[in-house]
Design a protein around this motif. Structure first.
Motif, mmCIF file in Angstrom:
data_model
loop_
_atom_site.group_PDB
_atom_site.id
_atom_site.type_symbol
_atom_site.label_atom_id
_atom_site.label_comp_id
_atom_site.label_asym_id
_atom_site.label_seq_id
_atom_site.Cartn_x
_atom_site.Cartn_y
_atom_site.Cartn_z
ATOM 1 N N THR A 1 0.979 -4.252 -6.627
ATOM 2 C CA THR A 1 1.309 -4.778 -6.195
ATOM 3 C C THR A 1 1.326 -6.211 -5.717
ATOM 4 O OG1 THR A 1 -0.932 -5.366 -4.252
ATOM 5 C CG2 THR A 1 -1.268 -5.165 -6.420
ATOM 6 N N GLY B 1 -4.577 -7.121 2.177
ATOM 7 C CA GLY B 1 -4.498 -7.804 1.058
ATOM 8 C C GLY B 1 -3.055 -7.955 1.057
ATOM 9 N N THR B 2 -1.590 -7.845 0.563
ATOM 10 C CA THR B 2 -0.482 -8.602 0.177
ATOM 11 C C THR B 2 -0.374 -7.917 1.745
ATOM 12 O OG1 THR B 2 -0.841 -8.769 -2.309
ATOM 13 C CG2 THR B 2 1.234 -8.926 -1.095
ATOM 14 N N LEU B 3 0.185 -6.597 1.946
ATOM 15 C CA LEU B 3 1.224 -6.970 3.202
ATOM 16 C C LEU B 3 0.863 -7.458 4.714
ATOM 17 C CD1 LEU B 3 1.990 -2.981 3.209
ATOM 18 C CD2 LEU B 3 2.758 -4.945 1.928
ATOM 19 N N ARG C 1 -12.515 -5.196 4.643
ATOM 20 C CA ARG C 1 -14.220 -4.392 4.398
ATOM 21 C C ARG C 1 -14.349 -5.438 3.994
ATOM 22 N NH1 ARG C 1 -11.969 -1.058 -1.021
ATOM 23 N NH2 ARG C 1 -11.039 -2.815 -1.017
ATOM 24 N N PRO D 1 -4.023 0.451 1.774
ATOM 25 C CA PRO D 1 -3.360 2.046 0.805
ATOM 26 C C PRO D 1 -4.295 3.382 1.476
ATOM 27 C CG PRO D 1 -5.018 -0.022 -0.152
ATOM 28 C CD PRO D 1 -5.327 0.066 1.103
ATOM 29 N N THR E 1 -9.391 5.742 3.457
ATOM 30 C CA THR E 1 -8.478 5.443 4.242
ATOM 31 C C THR E 1 -8.113 6.087 4.941
ATOM 32 O OG1 THR E 1 -6.764 4.858 2.718
ATOM 33 C CG2 THR E 1 -8.790 3.201 3.760
ATOM 34 N N VAL F 1 2.707 0.063 8.700
ATOM 35 C CA VAL F 1 3.249 0.352 7.193
ATOM 36 C C VAL F 1 2.696 0.089 5.778
ATOM 37 C CG1 VAL F 1 5.169 -1.894 8.390
ATOM 38 C CG2 VAL F 1 2.890 -1.804 7.518
ATOM 39 N N SER F 2 1.776 1.613 5.844
ATOM 40 C CA SER F 2 0.382 1.303 4.772
ATOM 41 C C SER F 2 1.198 3.135 4.556
ATOM 42 C CB SER F 2 -0.539 1.504 5.596
ATOM 43 O OG SER F 2 -0.336 3.445 6.196
ATOM 44 N N ARG F 3 0.478 3.822 4.104
ATOM 45 C CA ARG F 3 1.090 4.982 4.022
ATOM 46 C C ARG F 3 0.831 6.442 4.324
ATOM 47 N NH1 ARG F 3 3.533 3.893 -0.112
ATOM 48 N NH2 ARG F 3 3.140 4.731 -2.550
ATOM 49 N N ASP G 1 7.351 3.437 9.383
ATOM 50 C CA ASP G 1 7.611 3.498 7.957
ATOM 51 C C ASP G 1 7.194 4.409 7.096
ATOM 52 O OD1 ASP G 1 9.514 2.060 6.013
ATOM 53 O OD2 ASP G 1 8.005 1.690 5.398
ATOM 54 N N ALA H 1 9.735 -2.130 2.400
ATOM 55 C CA ALA H 1 9.838 -3.101 1.343
ATOM 56 C C ALA H 1 11.188 -3.340 0.443
ATOM 57 C CB ALA H 1 8.513 -2.797 0.128
HETATM 58 P P1 NAD Z 1 -3.083 -5.074 -1.632
HETATM 59 O O1 NAD Z 1 -3.992 -3.811 -2.608
HETATM 60 O O2 NAD Z 1 -2.816 -6.439 -1.934
HETATM 61 O O3 NAD Z 1 -4.441 -4.706 -0.171
HETATM 62 C C1 NAD Z 1 -4.791 -3.548 -0.177
HETATM 63 C C2 NAD Z 1 -5.831 -3.997 1.372
HETATM 64 O O4 NAD Z 1 -6.666 -2.882 1.972
HETATM 65 C C3 NAD Z 1 -7.245 -4.796 0.297
HETATM 66 O O5 NAD Z 1 -7.590 -5.877 0.335
HETATM 67 C C4 NAD Z 1 -8.100 -3.937 0.935
HETATM 68 O O6 NAD Z 1 -9.566 -4.546 0.668
HETATM 69 C C5 NAD Z 1 -7.773 -3.304 1.995
HETATM 70 N N1 NAD Z 1 -8.341 -2.322 3.080
HETATM 71 C C6 NAD Z 1 -8.923 -0.588 1.041
HETATM 72 N N2 NAD Z 1 -9.606 -0.087 2.319
HETATM 73 C C7 NAD Z 1 -9.245 -0.745 3.637
HETATM 74 C C8 NAD Z 1 -10.124 -0.480 4.917
HETATM 75 N N3 NAD Z 1 -10.760 1.320 4.235
HETATM 76 N N4 NAD Z 1 -10.287 -0.956 5.752
HETATM 77 C C9 NAD Z 1 -9.454 -1.877 5.543
HETATM 78 N N5 NAD Z 1 -9.085 -2.513 4.905
HETATM 79 C C10 NAD Z 1 -8.874 -1.668 3.392
HETATM 80 O O7 NAD Z 1 -1.748 -4.192 -1.269
HETATM 81 P P2 NAD Z 1 -0.562 -4.442 -0.250
HETATM 82 O O8 NAD Z 1 0.453 -4.508 -1.637
HETATM 83 O O9 NAD Z 1 -1.210 -4.659 0.499
HETATM 84 O O10 NAD Z 1 0.286 -2.808 -0.689
HETATM 85 C C11 NAD Z 1 -1.126 -1.842 0.310
HETATM 86 C C12 NAD Z 1 -0.917 -0.086 0.698
HETATM 87 O O11 NAD Z 1 0.736 -0.719 1.652
HETATM 88 C C13 NAD Z 1 0.066 -0.288 -0.307
HETATM 89 O O12 NAD Z 1 -1.194 0.933 -1.343
HETATM 90 C C14 NAD Z 1 0.834 1.620 -0.080
HETATM 91 O O13 NAD Z 1 0.787 2.601 -0.039
HETATM 92 C C15 NAD Z 1 1.554 0.340 0.567
HETATM 93 N N6 NAD Z 1 2.947 -0.314 0.943
HETATM 94 C C16 NAD Z 1 4.111 -0.075 1.374
HETATM 95 C C17 NAD Z 1 5.076 -0.190 0.852
HETATM 96 C C18 NAD Z 1 6.272 0.478 2.127
HETATM 97 O O14 NAD Z 1 7.315 -0.013 2.117
HETATM 98 N N7 NAD Z 1 5.722 0.556 3.620
HETATM 99 C C19 NAD Z 1 5.154 -0.535 0.509
HETATM 100 C C20 NAD Z 1 4.285 -1.644 -0.033
HETATM 101 C C21 NAD Z 1 2.717 -0.746 -0.170
#
Ligand code: NAD
Length: 320
Positions: free
Chosen positions: A100, A156-158, A178, A210, A215, A236-238, A262, A289
């Motif tokens: 991440t 989060g990051t995304l 959250r 995530p 979730t 773009v999550s999972r 995605d 990504a």
């Molecule tokens: P991250 O850990 O930086 O951020 C995840 C955020 O989601 C956190 O801020 C967390 O608090 C929040 N979260 C968790 N549960 C929640 C809920 N019930 N309601 C609202 N927010 C909630 O991770 P990231 O780098 O932003 O990546 C997030 C997810 O995206 C990864 O776990 C991965 O599965 C997916 N991802 C997909 C791709 C892609 O190519 N499509 C690329 C990177 C990540």
């Protein structure tokens, strides 16, 4: 202590294993002496037998052979680690770190691209190219992002990468998180129990959480019904965070204007999936990504943790 790092062949799903191995190789001139001392070897691992002697493994896939190896640390080249068996790893004292923090720009740009495609109808022009069809859009079809509203679920990051770009394009951004503390570029932050209010006014809802027990199914029939009929869902999550069957129903019934997807509950998306044929759906192949520097960013994370291990410091991006 010094670490022998294996680069699992499965990283080949995203980039050649050898380029990551070379980026981790400390033999280059000017490399940090502390890192050189901390790494004893780095090698590509293709089979379970080749795991022998590796203390750490950088991997895309999970395999049960990891549990019976000498590994004390596994690094996932993805941010999502839902494929890993947390309890088994913990029981065996194997640390797990993830990637991440490195995809905010790439995924943010992909989502900005989805929104621009829909607003500016670029996908429809591309669809017509094979037919050499020259056509102006219907007078009320195209719109601009400026002044539209975007809801980002997961900040989060995304999510932050998406919010920053949506804001820069002139959209009004709200989000779901959250802890409802302020986030830059986001006007209002809702908690997950307020998700219906958060999505209700949005022209675009971008999902970026995530996949966890909490979730799974976060965006289902009720949440889709709470969205505007002229709204677009961008996922773009999972796979599993959005209920794909409920999404298909909403798209077929006119409950939504369209979707850019995605990630899916089943990947690769099966040939028979109706999503492929819907003109208001953009399908990308879990590639939001993708970028040529992906391996460099993973290498930077792994190098930092190899150094930390040797220095007795806590691992960065630690999940377990
Ligand atoms: P991250 O850990 O930086 O951020 C995840 C955020 O989601 C956190 O801020 C967390 O608090 C929040 N979260 C968790 N549960 C929640 C809920 N019930 N309601 C609202 N927010 C909630 O991770 P990231 O780098 O932003 O990546 C997030 C997810 O995206 C990864 O776990 C991965 O599965 C997916 N991802 C997909 C791709 C892609 O190519 N499509 C690329 C990177 C990540």
């Amino acid at each position: 202590m010094s670490t022998t790092v294996g680069v699992h062949g499965s990283v080949g799903e995203l980039f050649p294993p050898a380029v990551l191995r070379d980026a981790l190789d400390p033999s280059g001139e000017g490399d940090d002496p502390a890192y050189k001392r901390a790494l004893s070897d780095v090698r590509v691992v293709e089979t379970a037998d080749e795991l022998a002697g590796c203390d750490a493994l950088v991997t895309f896939a999970y395999d049960d052979s990891f549990l019976t190896s000498d590994l004390s640390w596994i690094h996932s080249i993805q941010a999502g680690v839902d494929r890993f068996p947390f309890e088994e790893l913990e029981r065996r004292g194997i640390s797990l770190t993830n990637s991440t923090g490195i995809h905010g720009d790439a995924v943010g740009e992909t989502v900005a691209g989805y929104m621009l495609e829909f607003a500016r109808r670029l996908h429809r022009h591309r669809d017509r190219e094979p037919r050499r069809e020259w056509r102006y859009p219907d007078w009320d079809e195209a719109f601009t992002l400026s002044g539209e509203s975007v809801c980002v679920v997961g900040l989060g990051t995304l999510g932050r990468g998406i919010a920053a770009r949506a804001d820069a394009l002139g959209a009004d951004v709200v989000g779901v998180r959250r802890t409802p503390t302020p986030v830059e570029h986001v006007r209002t932050v809702h908690t997950p129990d307020g998700i219906h209010d958060a999505v209700a006014d949005a022209r675009f809802v971008a999902v970026a959480t995530p996949l966890t027990d909490r979730t799974r199914g976060l965006v289902g029939a009720d949440e889709l019904a709470a969205m505007r009929e002229d709204a677009y869902l961008l996922n773009v999550s999972r796979g599993g965070v959005v209920d794909d069957a409920a999404l298909l129903d909403a798209l077929r019934d006119g409950g939504l204007a369209g979707a850019a997807l995605d990630v899916f509950e089943t990947e690769p998306l099966p040939e028979g999936s109706p999503f492929w044929d819907m003109e208001n759906v953009i399908v990308t192949s879990h590639a939001a990504a993708a970028n040529r520097d992906y391996y460099r960013r993973v290498a930077a994370l792994v190098r930092e943790n190899v150094r930390r291990l040797a220095a007795g410091e806590p691992l960065a991006n630690r999940v377990l």
